[in-house]
Design a protein around this motif. Sequence first.
Motif, mmCIF file in Angstrom:
data_model
loop_
_atom_site.group_PDB
_atom_site.id
_atom_site.type_symbol
_atom_site.label_atom_id
_atom_site.label_comp_id
_atom_site.label_asym_id
_atom_site.label_seq_id
_atom_site.Cartn_x
_atom_site.Cartn_y
_atom_site.Cartn_z
ATOM 1 N N ASP A 82 -34.752 3.616 -0.064
ATOM 2 C CA ASP A 82 -34.636 4.416 -1.275
ATOM 3 C C ASP A 82 -33.229 4.814 -1.692
ATOM 4 O O ASP A 82 -33.052 5.495 -2.693
ATOM 5 N N LEU A 83 -32.231 4.403 -0.951
ATOM 6 C CA LEU A 83 -30.861 4.745 -1.331
ATOM 7 C C LEU A 83 -30.318 3.729 -2.334
ATOM 8 O O LEU A 83 -30.773 2.578 -2.356
ATOM 9 N N PRO A 84 -29.350 4.109 -3.143
ATOM 10 C CA PRO A 84 -28.767 3.157 -4.104
ATOM 11 C C PRO A 84 -28.242 1.881 -3.431
ATOM 12 O O PRO A 84 -28.356 0.794 -3.981
ATOM 13 N N LYS A 85 -27.700 2.009 -2.206
ATOM 14 C CA LYS A 85 -27.177 0.825 -1.500
ATOM 15 C C LYS A 85 -28.288 -0.172 -1.152
ATOM 16 O O LYS A 85 -28.034 -1.350 -0.962
ATOM 17 N N HIS A 86 -29.526 0.281 -1.085
ATOM 18 C CA HIS A 86 -30.639 -0.607 -0.741
ATOM 19 C C HIS A 86 -30.998 -1.561 -1.870
ATOM 20 O O HIS A 86 -31.693 -2.547 -1.653
ATOM 21 N N ALA A 87 -30.527 -1.278 -3.078
ATOM 22 C CA ALA A 87 -30.781 -2.184 -4.208
ATOM 23 C C ALA A 87 -30.167 -3.560 -3.934
ATOM 24 O O ALA A 87 -30.685 -4.577 -4.382
ATOM 25 N N ARG A 88 -29.072 -3.587 -3.153
ATOM 26 C CA ARG A 88 -28.433 -4.864 -2.798
ATOM 27 C C ARG A 88 -29.297 -5.711 -1.873
ATOM 28 O O ARG A 88 -29.064 -6.903 -1.721
ATOM 29 N N LEU A 89 -30.288 -5.105 -1.245
ATOM 30 C CA LEU A 89 -31.150 -5.826 -0.304
ATOM 31 C C LEU A 89 -32.348 -6.482 -0.986
ATOM 32 O O LEU A 89 -33.146 -7.143 -0.323
ATOM 33 N N GLU A 90 -32.486 -6.299 -2.278
ATOM 34 C CA GLU A 90 -33.641 -6.809 -3.031
ATOM 35 C C GLU A 90 -33.884 -8.294 -2.773
ATOM 36 O O GLU A 90 -34.997 -8.705 -2.456
ATOM 37 N N ARG A 91 -32.854 -9.098 -2.910
ATOM 38 C CA ARG A 91 -33.005 -10.555 -2.728
ATOM 39 C C ARG A 91 -33.426 -10.888 -1.288
ATOM 40 O O ARG A 91 -34.306 -11.705 -1.063
ATOM 41 N N MET A 92 -32.794 -10.229 -0.331
ATOM 42 C CA MET A 92 -33.135 -10.460 1.062
ATOM 43 C C MET A 92 -34.594 -10.095 1.344
ATOM 44 O O MET A 92 -35.326 -10.834 1.995
ATOM 45 N N LEU A 93 -35.040 -8.966 0.815
ATOM 46 C CA LEU A 93 -36.412 -8.524 1.042
ATOM 47 C C LEU A 93 -37.416 -9.484 0.411
ATOM 48 O O LEU A 93 -38.467 -9.764 0.979
ATOM 49 N N ARG A 94 -37.087 -10.008 -0.762
ATOM 50 C CA ARG A 94 -37.969 -10.994 -1.405
ATOM 51 C C ARG A 94 -38.066 -12.265 -0.566
ATOM 52 O O ARG A 94 -39.136 -12.859 -0.446
ATOM 53 N N LEU A 95 -36.941 -12.693 0.023
ATOM 54 C CA LEU A 95 -36.954 -13.873 0.894
ATOM 55 C C LEU A 95 -37.798 -13.625 2.144
ATOM 56 O O LEU A 95 -38.548 -14.495 2.579
ATOM 57 N N LEU A 96 -37.669 -12.433 2.718
ATOM 58 C CA LEU A 96 -38.444 -12.106 3.918
ATOM 59 C C LEU A 96 -39.930 -12.007 3.615
ATOM 60 O O LEU A 96 -40.764 -12.318 4.456
ATOM 61 N N LYS A 97 -40.273 -11.585 2.418
ATOM 62 C CA LYS A 97 -41.671 -11.396 2.018
ATOM 63 C C LYS A 97 -42.390 -12.718 1.770
ATOM 64 O O LYS A 97 -43.608 -12.811 1.934
ATOM 65 N N LYS A 98 -41.625 -13.775 1.395
ATOM 66 C CA LYS A 98 -42.229 -15.076 1.067
ATOM 67 C C LYS A 98 -42.882 -15.715 2.282
ATOM 68 O O LYS A 98 -42.315 -15.719 3.364
ATOM 69 N N GLY A 99 -44.064 -16.266 2.069
ATOM 70 C CA GLY A 99 -44.750 -16.987 3.139
ATOM 71 C C GLY A 99 -46.067 -16.347 3.508
ATOM 72 O O GLY A 99 -46.590 -15.472 2.800
ATOM 73 N N ASP A 100 -46.603 -16.788 4.631
ATOM 74 C CA ASP A 100 -47.878 -16.301 5.135
ATOM 75 C C ASP A 100 -47.768 -14.814 5.464
ATOM 76 O O ASP A 100 -46.921 -14.421 6.272
ATOM 77 N N PRO A 101 -48.614 -13.972 4.863
ATOM 78 C CA PRO A 101 -48.529 -12.524 5.093
ATOM 79 C C PRO A 101 -48.712 -12.122 6.557
ATOM 80 O O PRO A 101 -48.192 -11.106 6.993
ATOM 81 N N GLU A 102 -49.436 -12.926 7.322
ATOM 82 C CA GLU A 102 -49.702 -12.596 8.720
ATOM 83 C C GLU A 102 -48.588 -13.053 9.664
ATOM 84 O O GLU A 102 -48.593 -12.719 10.842
ATOM 85 N N GLU A 103 -47.630 -13.810 9.134
ATOM 86 C CA GLU A 103 -46.581 -14.384 9.967
ATOM 87 C C GLU A 103 -45.543 -13.330 10.373
ATOM 88 O O GLU A 103 -45.097 -12.540 9.548
ATOM 89 N N VAL A 104 -45.170 -13.344 11.653
ATOM 90 C CA VAL A 104 -44.089 -12.489 12.137
ATOM 91 C C VAL A 104 -42.794 -13.057 11.574
ATOM 92 O O VAL A 104 -42.554 -14.263 11.633
#
Length: 188
Positions: free
Chosen positions: A107-129
């Motif tokens: 929730d901090l303003p600096k976390h907005a820079r992580l948006e792309r990284m989080l989208r990449l991590l989210k892609k794929g099988d939801p059950e996958e580690v």
Amino acid sequence: TLPRARSALRGWRRMQPPVARLPPPKEALAMICKVLYSKGRKNVARMLWLGVECYLRPGEILSIRRKQLVAPLSGSASCRHWFLSLHPREEGQPSKTRVFNESIALDLPKHARLERMLRLLKKGDPEEVIAQVSGNEFHKSYAEAASEAGVSILESVPYSARHCGASADRSSGARSLIEVMQRGRWKA
């Protein structure tokens, strides 16, 4: 079963109390992540950085599944940040403090820079580690990356990421002591 040995150890511990390690600077962990990333351990580097930002324990870093990353809802004023859902009850594995369903907001303003990284991590099988490495591999990769980055003198370990993020947020004034304790799920 060995009372004298136990007594001797107790006395030794009083004379040589355990020493807490200082958290490494955030820049040192960024260098470790950069080395991991350049070595092809992209998701491990990303998860380690997420561990810094969310004060995660190494076991938590290694067990997060894609479905535990919760994207912001479009058009919602109350849910406009990414969240990390830790220890879902349906997994049956509580936290170290025996708590289920913990949520951590990015929730901090600096976390907005992580948006792309989080989208990449989210892609794929939801059950996958996400990290897809064992604890031993993670620790070994971390030590090798720290050595290659030239920061092994700091003697940091993957658990240091948890304290690094907390120290950085506290020293920058981004979070109060109470907020850091709640985010890190520390009882004391």
